[in-house]
Design a protein around this motif. Structure first.
Motif, PDB file in Angstrom:
ATOM      1  N   CYS A 135       0.873  -1.114   0.030  1.00 21.72           N
ATOM      2  CA  CYS A 135       0.009   0.033   0.112  1.00 21.72           C
ATOM      3  C   CYS A 135       0.791   1.323  -0.216  1.00 21.72           C
ATOM      4  N   ALA A 136       1.981   1.278   0.891  1.00 16.89           N
ATOM      5  CA  ALA A 136       2.876   2.345   1.068  1.00 16.89           C
ATOM      6  C   ALA A 136       3.605   2.575  -0.602  1.00 16.89           C
ATOM      7  N   LEU A 347      14.026   4.507  -5.914  1.00 17.04           N
ATOM      8  CA  LEU A 347      15.022   4.218  -4.565  1.00 17.04           C
ATOM      9  C   LEU A 347      14.057   4.049  -3.576  1.00 17.04           C
ATOM     10  N   VAL A 348      13.059   4.987  -3.111  1.00 20.11           N
ATOM     11  CA  VAL A 348      12.120   4.817  -2.260  1.00 20.11           C
ATOM     12  C   VAL A 348      11.398   3.414  -2.255  1.00 20.11           C
ATOM     13  N   GLN A 349      11.190   2.820  -3.565  1.00 23.18           N
ATOM     14  CA  GLN A 349      10.501   1.771  -3.422  1.00 23.18           C
ATOM     15  C   GLN A 349      11.435   0.599  -2.828  1.00 23.18           C
ATOM     16  N   LEU A 350      12.910   0.679  -3.420  1.00 21.31           N
ATOM     17  CA  LEU A 350      13.783  -0.294  -2.874  1.00 21.31           C
ATOM     18  C   LEU A 350      13.996  -0.538  -1.348  1.00 21.31           C
ATOM     19  N   PHE A 351      13.968   0.952  -0.935  1.00 24.66           N
ATOM     20  CA  PHE A 351      13.919   1.051   0.721  1.00 24.66           C
ATOM     21  C   PHE A 351      12.774   0.462   1.381  1.00 24.66           C
ATOM     22  N   LEU A 352      11.782   0.837   0.790  1.00 24.10           N
ATOM     23  CA  LEU A 352      10.320   0.207   1.354  1.00 24.10           C
ATOM     24  C   LEU A 352      10.292  -1.317   1.438  1.00 24.10           C
ATOM     25  N   ILE A 353      10.926  -1.903   0.441  1.00 27.44           N
ATOM     26  CA  ILE A 353      11.072  -3.415   0.486  1.00 27.44           C
ATOM     27  C   ILE A 353      12.003  -3.862   1.508  1.00 27.44           C
ATOM     28  N   SER A 354      13.026  -3.225   1.766  1.00 25.06           N
ATOM     29  CA  SER A 354      14.084  -3.615   2.582  1.00 25.06           C
ATOM     30  C   SER A 354      13.634  -3.403   4.107  1.00 25.06           C
ATOM     31  N   LEU A 355      12.330  -2.763   4.165  1.00 25.92           N
ATOM     32  CA  LEU A 355      11.822  -2.651   5.605  1.00 25.92           C
ATOM     33  C   LEU A 355      11.271  -3.894   6.115  1.00 25.92           C
TER      34      LEU A 355
END
Length: 475
Positions: A135-136, A347-355
């Protein structure tokens, strides 16, 4: 036609919209978790002292920005001060750090927004579940598309959202004033865990503990300056920064300190996050938690818009100045830097996945964000000192020195481990800087002192990676 009108944008962003940009860029997730975060580190007395220190330090930064906008209206973007005062490589260091901080802030917003939705839908409560990340991600790409339709239109919507997001905050503050009990607030003013002034953590340690989170909630106060090239009048950017900051200080102090007069520190530090949701629920009932949760979602939506504009605008300006390759400055028919928007969103997307693999995503994201932006703020203070010294303005030199000193202390308080992690992200950035310099047909891709700085940054990045592999830095 005066100088200010010549350096402005007739169809640009108005002063009220710029003030809204400052307020909504800074008021995001932090204020809703603020009381509990502070209670973990300090009692009300030390917290108030810390607010005085941080408020003064940020005011010196705002006064520096205001002076530089008025004196050097042709400079665009916060990194421009570093470039003008200390060269292209310093401009790159400042701009890259600012770009890092703004999109990392979006990751922090995403985590807390999903937690707020979790008040209504339990599956979202952790903010890091698979459904929350999906969702994010949808929200992130939707906002990227919206901003790509025109920055000025997004700023206008942002002003409307600012009004909507302040309503629940003011409601919380008013109710907290009515329910405030002085005997709870003053019972253990300096240390209400041990009940002893000298017990537990000392006052100095308590002040240090809460300054990091306080600095985080002011990140974004420079938003108007970063969009000064799109303002109707350049001088409005400085005015908006000062007015917005004074409003922020008042809101933050009231929202974070008043709950100490409603609950004990022990109760506050053990609340679920976002703490304000559960404090207001306890004050007025279940509807209060829902009311603040909705306000938080609106607040984060507004901040997310601002912080989607800021990193893309920073990349565009850096590319225009030759600090990044020219393709980052490419604009679509709506005059939006679409390449920069897409890269940042990716890059935001990649970091969101890393969460999905982190324990405390929100704290990690805002700590990294704060460490990165302080690098940019340090250059603002340094250039303010240099410029004022050349103009023989002793008062302005002092303001710049105080801003610089406060931000240097901020680097220490942010935690050197987060600075090392930021340096890892600088390594690919230097490659882009070199590529941009080649586009300008320079004889040298890096000058001798730039090679030395590059080597130091690379060494710091290697140390950061080693500490990560050795689990000395937790993410």
């Amino acid at each position: 036609m005066n100088k200010d009108e010549l350096t402005g944008n007739v169809n640009g962003i108005s002063l009220p919209s710029l003030i809204a940009m400052v307020i909504t860029s800074a008021i995001g997730a932090g204020i809703f978790a603020l009381t509990s975060d502070l209670a973990v580190g300090a009692s009300p007395g030390p917290a108030l002292i810390a607010w005085g220190i941080v408020g003064f330090g940020i005011l010196m930064l705002a006064l520096s920005l205001n002076n530089l906008v008025l004196e050097r209206p042709e400079l665009e973007g916060i990194f421009a001060y570093a470039q003008e005062g200390f060269g292209d490589f310093a401009g790159f260091i400042s701009g890259w750090g600012y770009w890092l901080s703004t999109w990392l802030g979006n990751v922090a917003f995403a985590t807390v927004m999903m937690s707020a939705i979790g008040y209504f839908v339990p599956a979202f409560k952790s903010g890091q579940s698979v459904i929350a990340i999906v969702c994010a991600s949808i929200v992130s790409w939707t906002l990227t598309w919206f901003v790509s339709r025109g920055v000025e239109n997004a700023a206008f919507l942002n002003a409307i959202i600012t009004i909507c997001k302040l309503i629940p905050l003011f409601t919380f503050i008013v109710i907290a004033i009515f329910l405030f009990k002085s005997q709870i607030f003053t019972a253990h003013f300096w240390n209400n865990v041990s009940g002893n002034f000298n017990g537990g953590k000392g006052v100095g340690d308590q002040i240090k503990n809460c300054m990091m989170v306080m600095m985080w909630v002011f990140v974004g106060v420079e938003g108007a300056v970063n969009l000064s090239s799109r303002a109707k009048r350049k001088s409005d950017a400085g005015k908006a920064t000062i007015i917005g900051l004074l409003c922020l200080i008042l809101i933050y102090v009231l929202a974070s300190i008043l709950p100490y007069g409603y609950m004990s520190r022990t109760e506050l530090m053990n609340l679920d996050q976002p703490a304000m949701v559960y404090i207001f629920k306890d004050m007025v009932g279940t509807w209060g938690g829902a009311f603040i949760s909705i306000g938080l979602i609106i607040s984060l939506f507004g901040s997310w818009i601002s912080w989607t504009m800021l990193p893309a605008e920073t990349m565009r300006l850096m590319a225009d100045e030759g600090l990044l390759p020219k393709f980052f400055a490419r604009e679509n028919k709506y005059k939006a830097p679409y390449i920069a928007l897409i890269v940042t969103a990716g890059l935001v997307q990649l970091f969101l996945i890393s969460l999905l693999f982190m324990d405390s995503a929100y704290n990690f994201a805002y700590s990294l964000c704060t460490a990165a932006v302080v690098i940019s703020y340090i250059f603002v203070g340094a250039y303010q000192m240099k410029f004022a010294w050349l103009k023989q303005q002793k008062g302005q030199v002092l303001i710049g020195f105080l801003a610089l000193a406060f931000q240097c202390v901020g680097i220490y308080l942010a935690g050197l481990q987060y600075v090392l992690l930021c340096l890892i992200a600088y390594v690919p950035g230097i490659w882009f800087f070199v590529k941009a310099r080649k586009e300008k047909h320079h004889d040298r891709v890096l000058f001798p002192y730039e090679w030395i700085l590059t080597a130091l940054i690379s060494l710091g990045a290697i140390i950061g990676i080693m500490l990560l592999l050795m689990n000395k830095i937790s993410v």
